[in-house]
Write an enzyme that holds these catalytic residues in place. Sequence first.
Site, PDB file in Angstrom:
ATOM      1  N   SER A 174       0.840  -1.200   0.000  1.00  9.38           N
ATOM      2  CA  SER A 174       0.000   0.000   0.000  1.00  9.38           C
ATOM      3  C   SER A 174       0.871   1.244   0.000  1.00  9.38           C
ATOM      4  CB  SER A 174      -0.931   0.024   1.219  1.00  9.38           C
ATOM      5  OG  SER A 174      -1.613   1.270   1.294  1.00  9.38           O
ATOM      6  N   ASP A 327      -5.002  -0.121  -9.615  1.00  4.52           N
ATOM      7  CA  ASP A 327      -6.183   0.650 -10.023  1.00  4.52           C
ATOM      8  C   ASP A 327      -6.662   0.302 -11.426  1.00  4.52           C
ATOM      9  OD1 ASP A 327      -6.470   2.070  -7.643  1.00  4.52           O
ATOM     10  OD2 ASP A 327      -5.074   3.625  -8.271  1.00  4.52           O
ATOM     11  N   ARG A 403     -13.579   4.456 -11.231  1.00  2.12           N
ATOM     12  CA  ARG A 403     -12.944   3.520 -12.152  1.00  2.12           C
ATOM     13  C   ARG A 403     -13.920   2.437 -12.639  1.00  2.12           C
ATOM     14  NH1 ARG A 403      -8.095   5.718 -12.132  1.00  2.12           N
ATOM     15  NH2 ARG A 403      -7.173   6.357 -10.127  1.00  2.12           N
TER      16      ARG A 403
END
Length: 450
Positions: A174, A327, A403
Amino acid sequence: MSSHGTPIPMMSAPCGALSGVADVPGDKSISHRSIILGAMAVGETRITGLLEGEDVLDTARAMRAFGAEVERDGDGTWHVHGVGVGGFAEPDQVIDCGNSGTGVRLIMGAMATCPISATFTGDASLNKRPMARVTDPLALFGARAVGRAGGRLPMTIVGAAQPVPVRYDVPMPSAQVKSAVLLAGLNAPGKTVVIEKEATRDHSERMLAGFGAEITTEETEEGRVITLTGQPELQPQVIAVPRDPSSAAFPVCAALIVPGSDVLVPGIGLNPTRAGLFTTLREMGADLTYENERQEGGEPVADLRARFSPDMKGIDVPPERAASMIDEYPVLSVVASFASGITMMRGVKELRVKESDRIDAMATGLRANGVDVEEGEDWWSVTGHGPGSVAGGATCASHLDHRIAMSFMVMGMATQHPVSVDDGGPIATSFPIFEPLMQRLGAALSRPQG
């Protein structure tokens, strides 16, 4: 509903060849960090190319609330007059970070070693996301967090009056957690050390060094060891934000699946900790080339040319690549729907705690449009049957996730029947010009009325 308003239904219909130049906005990750570090420097930082989406604008408002001056010129240049490391003032109001997990976690880190308190909130999506992954390491510095059950927003952070440096092993890949700890370490005496077993995007390390912090990175047997010396005086910078590879993913992927397409996406940041999608697409057989490769502001940059690629094959995406494209898995799953064979994606449990559970959201929508999907807690697979094979025709839930909404809009450009989303409003958080940009390339996007 949208992150800042009423739902905006959107529809994407099958279209002709996409062509032209797609000038996507500035990188979201770098935009957040440039404003926050500018606010922690002494003097004026000037920023061009800043992403002016809602997420970044929320971060700019937050830095004003902590005492920095943040202004925009008419020509789009941003000026940040910082207050110095440890110089944040206590905000008068609750800090609303909208839809941005990056914004709220980085800001929490930046203020956690200042002797002030601040209360954070967000939209319905952000307030469901776990914050303990950040507040746990911030507690090691001496900060305290009081929030809702499960470590969720709204949450008050009481900064450490006498912070201590920490050594922290990041338990999951992360960049947000790593960056929050490094930002907190700026105002702690001595050396703060962060260890990550898998490399994540390194914009924070690059930018901290650019602002004059003493920071080193070493590859060891226990992982990547990042050491930051606390209490520097950060020097203001002139920053040109490269264009966002996560935003570039959408016109690039659309061009690959829409017959006859040829699209140029200029000035895209190709930091190796961010470019996993483009590597994966090329392994699948995509006609995707890098042109005019160069360095801008310490980041590798190139122009991407994407052409329709009818012969793409499904592949096993290496799990160690997940951090560099986390992502982009939603839009990759769309491309996989038009490839031939199985695309297997492993090591992706982080997708389940993004703006939405992205594996569930995409799997549900893909199945509704006629695609074969299998999933587990930490993996999912998409079986494609080549160009023109996806029926479409469904309305998909975006779950307040930009997204997810954009991925299904890309899908509808190549399906047999139009694809809709219940709410395209969240797109404005990261890619406010998505709709007109894609329409200029030839996409048939519309907003059906009631």
